[in-house]
Design a protein around this motif. Structure first.
Motif, mmCIF file in Angstrom:
data_model
loop_
_atom_site.group_PDB
_atom_site.id
_atom_site.type_symbol
_atom_site.label_atom_id
_atom_site.label_comp_id
_atom_site.label_asym_id
_atom_site.label_seq_id
_atom_site.Cartn_x
_atom_site.Cartn_y
_atom_site.Cartn_z
ATOM 1 N N GLN A 68 -2.105 -10.487 -0.823
ATOM 2 C CA GLN A 68 -0.961 -11.278 -1.278
ATOM 3 C C GLN A 68 -0.839 -11.099 -2.799
ATOM 4 O O GLN A 68 -1.760 -11.468 -3.547
ATOM 5 C CB GLN A 68 -1.139 -12.759 -0.947
ATOM 6 C CG GLN A 68 0.041 -13.622 -1.422
ATOM 7 C CD GLN A 68 -0.190 -15.107 -1.157
ATOM 8 O OE1 GLN A 68 -1.257 -15.518 -0.688
ATOM 9 N NE2 GLN A 68 0.811 -15.901 -1.453
ATOM 10 N N ASP A 70 -1.122 -8.383 -4.506
ATOM 11 C CA ASP A 70 -2.192 -7.464 -4.919
ATOM 12 C C ASP A 70 -3.573 -8.100 -4.934
ATOM 13 O O ASP A 70 -4.524 -7.509 -5.458
ATOM 14 C CB ASP A 70 -1.905 -6.872 -6.308
ATOM 15 C CG ASP A 70 -0.665 -5.987 -6.291
ATOM 16 O OD1 ASP A 70 -0.358 -5.424 -5.231
ATOM 17 O OD2 ASP A 70 -0.016 -5.847 -7.360
ATOM 18 N N ARG A 97 4.469 -11.311 -2.053
ATOM 19 C CA ARG A 97 4.615 -9.959 -1.526
ATOM 20 C C ARG A 97 3.294 -9.586 -0.856
ATOM 21 O O ARG A 97 2.235 -9.636 -1.479
ATOM 22 C CB ARG A 97 4.968 -8.993 -2.659
ATOM 23 C CG ARG A 97 5.396 -7.620 -2.182
ATOM 24 C CD ARG A 97 5.973 -6.825 -3.338
ATOM 25 N NE ARG A 97 7.224 -7.375 -3.827
ATOM 26 C CZ ARG A 97 8.407 -7.115 -3.277
ATOM 27 N NH1 ARG A 97 8.489 -6.326 -2.216
ATOM 28 N NH2 ARG A 97 9.500 -7.646 -3.766
ATOM 29 N N TYR A 98 3.381 -9.177 0.454
ATOM 30 C CA TYR A 98 2.184 -8.910 1.264
ATOM 31 C C TYR A 98 2.094 -7.421 1.592
ATOM 32 O O TYR A 98 3.105 -6.723 1.727
ATOM 33 C CB TYR A 98 2.225 -9.719 2.568
ATOM 34 C CG TYR A 98 1.974 -11.203 2.354
ATOM 35 C CD1 TYR A 98 0.693 -11.735 2.532
ATOM 36 C CD2 TYR A 98 3.019 -12.053 1.992
ATOM 37 C CE1 TYR A 98 0.472 -13.096 2.337
ATOM 38 C CE2 TYR A 98 2.801 -13.395 1.788
ATOM 39 C CZ TYR A 98 1.515 -13.916 1.966
ATOM 40 O OH TYR A 98 1.292 -15.254 1.762
ATOM 41 N N GLN A 99 0.820 -6.953 1.762
ATOM 42 C CA GLN A 99 0.522 -5.594 2.203
ATOM 43 C C GLN A 99 -0.701 -5.626 3.111
ATOM 44 O O GLN A 99 -1.527 -6.559 3.047
ATOM 45 C CB GLN A 99 0.238 -4.672 1.010
ATOM 46 C CG GLN A 99 1.461 -4.263 0.207
ATOM 47 C CD GLN A 99 1.095 -3.366 -0.952
ATOM 48 O OE1 GLN A 99 0.388 -3.788 -1.855
ATOM 49 N NE2 GLN A 99 1.569 -2.136 -0.910
ATOM 50 N N THR A 110 -2.285 2.357 3.122
ATOM 51 C CA THR A 110 -1.709 1.031 2.908
ATOM 52 C C THR A 110 -0.286 1.015 3.430
ATOM 53 O O THR A 110 0.449 1.999 3.302
ATOM 54 C CB THR A 110 -1.717 0.673 1.411
ATOM 55 O OG1 THR A 110 -3.040 0.813 0.910
ATOM 56 C CG2 THR A 110 -1.238 -0.753 1.173
ATOM 57 N N THR A 112 3.671 -0.459 3.679
ATOM 58 C CA THR A 112 4.689 -0.856 2.710
ATOM 59 C C THR A 112 4.648 -2.372 2.545
ATOM 60 O O THR A 112 4.232 -3.103 3.441
ATOM 61 C CB THR A 112 6.082 -0.421 3.176
ATOM 62 O OG1 THR A 112 6.332 -0.989 4.468
ATOM 63 C CG2 THR A 112 6.169 1.093 3.258
ATOM 64 N N SER A 113 5.071 -2.863 1.371
ATOM 65 C CA SER A 113 4.982 -4.298 1.098
ATOM 66 C C SER A 113 6.118 -5.044 1.785
ATOM 67 O O SER A 113 7.209 -4.501 1.979
ATOM 68 C CB SER A 113 5.027 -4.563 -0.406
ATOM 69 O OG SER A 113 6.250 -4.098 -0.936
ATOM 70 N N LYS A 115 8.111 -8.846 1.498
ATOM 71 C CA LYS A 115 8.294 -10.048 0.701
ATOM 72 C C LYS A 115 8.536 -11.242 1.619
ATOM 73 O O LYS A 115 9.436 -11.219 2.460
ATOM 74 C CB LYS A 115 9.469 -9.887 -0.260
ATOM 75 C CG LYS A 115 9.620 -11.067 -1.217
ATOM 76 C CD LYS A 115 10.720 -10.813 -2.231
ATOM 77 C CE LYS A 115 10.826 -11.994 -3.193
ATOM 78 N NZ LYS A 115 11.899 -11.767 -4.182
#
Length: 732
Positions: A68, A70, A97-99, A110, A112-113, A115
């Motif tokens: 969350q 980064d 922004r989550y990944q 990883t 894509t992020s 929101k």
């Protein structure tokens, strides 16, 4: 993202990385369920799925990490290719922004992020410890939002006016509130999520009413006796009291001055003065609550405040002065003028009893004076008077600033060593009108643009100094200074002469006036010659053994003190030849003339001339029938003086020898010729010139020999003479 990768790298140290199997992570997908925009309190799920291609027989072990903003918020090792993370119930704190990151052995991929926006804040709850308080007490209040996450900022309001702000790392805060109004108040609170200020303020909490009870039991009372209108010297008593003294402070004040303080009722007594008029306040304080009572006191003057005056506004040292103290009676029914006693003070020390003080101003009398008036126990002091006797101006000194040059402006400085400013300086001279300068910040005055036409005029300058307010002027001594007289136009002597080469020439440069030392410089055809510095009005430059190339134009320049250089008129000097050179040239010219004459004579002799041939024939000697074959000899002696040879010409010489006889005889009488022209005599062999001439007679073949002896005639001249005759007698 970099923090996540570092964490994943450290967490994978336990995995087996050394394998020969082939695999690749094709794709990592993150899905937010039910959507990326949800309301606060919704059930939220983060779904992460990894797709991998491999050739391994055994199941793979994945490391899933949820980030969350980064920052790693959750991590899990599993053999499943799908992992879910539940965020229920979702709050504004979960917005971001989550990944999703997947690590398989030494490979990481990883997604894509995504929101996530969570809207809506919980309504806070406000609680107070007591809703009934006394005036001045504080309120303990707690505002909380139990379902919220993260750090919160809480705001407390009193009747819609913000009174307190508090920050908390949790979802609740407890604080104390000091009420701003002495009445019932209504309180509420709101909050803001610090990490997500864009979410705005929460809704207001429920309003809480707080009842405030008035503390009239501590209200004070004030009284003044005998009454509020008194005269200076009267004694008054001011009483400050409270009915129910209990844990409070009681003050008596006038303006910003506290006159008395106690915990219960008290009385303050004092003898009043005129400045004691005004409002007196009795204050009672308990905690933050203050009650007050006010009473006015009016004090009438017994006599006015004394005034100290000096007889003169300005006094100089050595002058008499008087200090007078005066005060007017205000309450004539109580005192008269005689009841007021005066005392003079200097620097707060008594120096004289009485209203009038006499003294002579000096350095010792300088200081601060005041007077004190006393009557009926009332003492009043005047405003201080600062006495500083002025210092009379001392005899001024006059001097020049730089240097004095006749005919040029110069500056004069007038200065007095002592004297109180301002000082007026006056510069006087019989050559110009008086000029004044008033100085206020310095003790000197500068006068410019002064002129003199002769050195004696410098002593006519004097300076006067005068203090402001005084008619006395102090004069200085006459100005004494060195005066520089510029040099006049120089004269160079001698003027336009001619001197003989080799002699000495003295060039004298002279000026009519000028202050010593004077520098003289001579120039020859504009080229500088040596410079001379002398303490006189003239200087000399000697040219020894002058030469021809030193003739030309000469001039000189004179200057002193680097003022101005002045130049003389030019003098033209000629140089003639030396005597011996003239003699040498004369001798040379004579020799040259003789040579020219000889050359001309020879030239003329050789020219064909019938008359000369005839004369030569007539002068020839006829033979007297000599024997056949014997020559006839004739000896001719010519006596010619030396000066004739030096001064005559060949033509003259020829005439002396031949012309007389030629013109006087036309016959062939040889006897006459011999008797007149031939004079044999003994001569010096060194002076004898023998000329042999072979003459062929016109009618005979006999030869005649002529021998001539000419004393004083050089051989070369005789030879030329013989050749000339020979040429004349040759037949045509």
């Amino acid at each position: 993202m970099s923090v996540c990768l570092l964490w994943l790298g450290l967490s994978a140290l336990w995995q087996v990385a050394d394998t020969q199997a082939a695999f690749t992570i094709d794709q990592v997908t993150l899905t937010v369920l039910p959507g990326n925009n949800v309301a606060s309190g919704s059930n939220l799920t983060l779904h992460c799925e990894a797709k991998v291609s491999h050739s391994l027989p055994q199941p793979l072990t994945y490391t899933f990490s949820f980030l969350q903003d980064d920052q790693v918020m959750y991590s899990k090792n599993t053999s499943s290719s799908v992992v879910e993370r539940s965020l229920s119930p979702a709050r504004v704190f979960n917005s971001g922004r989550y990944q999703c990151a997947v690590r398989l052995y030494d490979k990481i991929k990883t997604s894509t992020s995504q929101k996530l926006i969570v809207t809506g804040l919980q309504v806070p709850t406000l609680k107070v410890k007591s809703d009934i308080i006394s005036e001045g007490e504080v309120i303990n209040a707690t505002c909380s939002a139990p379902e919220e996450k993260g750090s919160l900022n809480f705001y407390f309001y009193e009747d819609d006016q913000e009174v307190k702000q508090a920050r908390s790392k949790s979802n609740s805060v407890t604080t104390t509130l000091t009420l701003q109004k002495l009445k019932d108040v209504y309180l509420h609170c709101v909050y803001v999520v610090i990490m997500h200020p864009d979410a705005g303020f929460s809704n207001k909490s429920k309003t809480v009413k707080v009842i405030v009870k008035d503390l009239d039991v501590i209200r004070p009372q004030i009284s003044i006796s005998p009454n509020a209108n008194v005269v200076e010297g009267d004694r008054v008593q001011i009483t400050c009291q409270v009915q129910y003294p209990s844990d409070l402070d009681l003050f008596l004040t006038k303006g910003n001055t506290i006159l008395h303080k106690y915990h219960t009722t008290f009385t303050h007594s004092f003898t009043v003065r005129a400045e004691d008029s005004g409002d007196y306040v009795c204050k009672a304080e308990k905690g933050s609550v203050q009650k007050r009572a006010v009473y006015g006191l009016n004090v009438t003057e017994l006599f006015s405040k004394p005034i100290l005056r000096m007889s003169a506004d300005k006094v100089f040292e050595g002058e008499r002065f008087t200090l007078t103290c005066h005060s007017a009676v205000s309450s004539s029914e109580k005192i008269n003028k005689a009841d007021i006693k005066y005392t003079l003070l200097k620097e707060d020390r008594n120096i004289y009893s009485g209203a009038n003080y006499f003294a002579t101003a000096s350095l010792a009398t300088n200081g601060k004076y005041s007077c004190m008036a006393v009557a009926k126990g009332v003492t009043k002091t005047s405003q201080p008077l600062d006495l500083k006797a002025k210092v009379p101006v001392s005899t001024p000194v006059i001097r020049v600033v730089d240097r004095v040059i006749v005919g040029r402006p110069f500056r004069v400085l007038c200065e007095a060593e002592n004297g109180t400013l301002p000082i007026t300086y006056t510069l006087k001279s019989h050559m110009s009108e008086a000029e004044r300068r008033v100085v206020e910040a310095t003790d000197k005055a500068l006068f410019s643009n002064n002129y003199i036409s002769s050195p004696e005029e410098i002593h006519s300058f004097t300076c006067q100094a005068q203090n402001e307010g005084r008619s006395i002027r102090i004069a200085s001594h006459p100005l004494r200074a060195e005066v520089i007289v510029p040099v006049s136009k120089p004269v160079l002597v001698p003027q336009d002469i001619t001197v003989t080469e080799g002699s000495n020439l003295t060039l004298t440069c002279r000026v009519q006036k000028g202050t010593y030392p004077i520098i003289f410089t001579w120039y020859h055809n504009r080229l500088p010659l040596p410079t001379q510095e002398v303490r006189s009005l003239e200087g000399s430059h000697i040219i020894k053994a002058i030469e021809r190339d030193q003739r030309g134009d000469y001039y000189c320049e004179a200057s002193n003190y680097n003022i101005e250089i002045k130049r003389s008129h030019p003098s033209r000097i000629g140089v003639s030849l030396a005597v011996w050179k003239k003699a040498l040239i004369g001798v040379f010219c004579v020799l040259l003339l003789v040579a020219i004459v000889i050359v001309l004579t020879v030239f003329l002799k050789k020219m064909p001339n019938p008359r000369r041939k005839k004369q030569a024939t007539e002068l020839s000697v006829k033979p007297s029938r000599p024997k056949s074959g014997d020559p006839m000899r004739m000896s001719l002696t010519l006596d010619i003086e030396d000066n004739t040879i030096l001064n005559g010409t060949p033509c003259v010489m020829g005439r002396n020898v031949w012309s007389e006889n030629v013109s006087g005889s036309d016959s062939d009488d040889h006897t006459d010729v011999d008797s007149e022209l031939v004079h044999p005599q003994e001569v010096d062999p060194s002076k004898e010139v023998l000329v042999k001439k072979s003459i062929e007679p016109e009618y005979s073949g006999q030869h005649t020999e002529v021998q001539m002896s000419t004393p004083g005639l050089s051989q070369q001249a005789a030879l030329e003479y013989a050749q000339l005759n020979n040429s004349e007698q040759e037949p045509a």
